[in-house]
Scaffold this active site. Sequence first.
Site, short mmCIF file in Angstrom:
data_model
loop_
_atom_site.label_atom_id
_atom_site.label_comp_id
_atom_site.label_asym_id
_atom_site.label_seq_id
_atom_site.Cartn_x
_atom_site.Cartn_y
_atom_site.Cartn_z
CB ILE A 1 64.54 101.64 46.67
CG1 ILE A 1 63.93 102.37 47.86
CG2 ILE A 1 63.52 100.69 46.13
CD1 ILE A 1 62.66 103.15 47.46
CB SER A 2 67.07 99.74 51.59
OG SER A 2 68.40 99.97 51.24
CD GLN A 3 63.81 94.17 54.45
OE1 GLN A 3 65.03 94.05 54.36
NE2 GLN A 3 63.07 93.35 55.13
NE ARG B 1 59.34 100.94 49.92
CZ ARG B 1 60.65 100.70 50.04
NH1 ARG B 1 61.44 101.59 50.59
NH2 ARG B 1 61.17 99.55 49.62
#
Length: 218
Positions: free
Chosen positions: A65-67, A39
């Site tokens: 960018i999402s959790q 990530r």
Amino acid sequence: MTDEPTKFSRWRRDMVEKQIIARGVSDPLVIQAMIEVPRHLFVSEALVDSAYGDFPLPIGEGQTISQPFIIAEMTQSLTLTGQERVLEIGTGSGYQAAVLSRIVYRVYTIERNNTLYLRTRKLFDRLKYHNIVTRYSDGTTGWKAESPFDAIIVTAGGNRIPEPLVNQLIEGGRLVMPVGGLHSQELLRIEKTSTGIKTVNLGGCRFVKLIGEHGWPA
Ligand code: SAH
């Protein structure tokens, strides 16, 4: 990623244990994919040390960018087994597509922002994610030439589910998307059946805008 500093793989395992498994995500394919995908390479240099935190992160161009947990939950909700062709709307950093690409046969991903599209395409090449196909266009109209898809994931929020996307799902196909207002949405999971659409609400969420013909105006 054999030459990656061990701190990143340690942080990643920690993320998966504490943020994902502990909160009830149990699909082994999703867990394995999130242990694998680096990530920290999907965020800017300055944010590398925050990449495994329990929060969304900016990726430039006003996008996020999402959790990690949301990514895990959305991916799990697609009930994937490995042979699927999946369409993603909103490539962004490419992280969600990368996670999907470790699980399924092929990922088709569409981005409307040219800067993000070009940057992320390069990253996929560099990381050798060869089963991800990218496209620069308005994803709310789908990708007719490659349809139908086994599953569709929309990673930006709209006020309704774009009809072309439902049309481009196979019977039995699943679609997950945040639907609601500009500032908060509900994460909806739909399944296309022979008689219609089955909808499950996975709960409240907050995503950036889905902009396009079947989304919000620019
Ligand atoms: N899945 C991404 C999330 C990026 S945020 C990730 O893992 O990083 C949502 C993205 O959707 C933004 O990059 C935004 O530009 C894009 N987007 C918004 N409306 C779109 C549309 N109609 N078609 C394609 N992309 C769209």
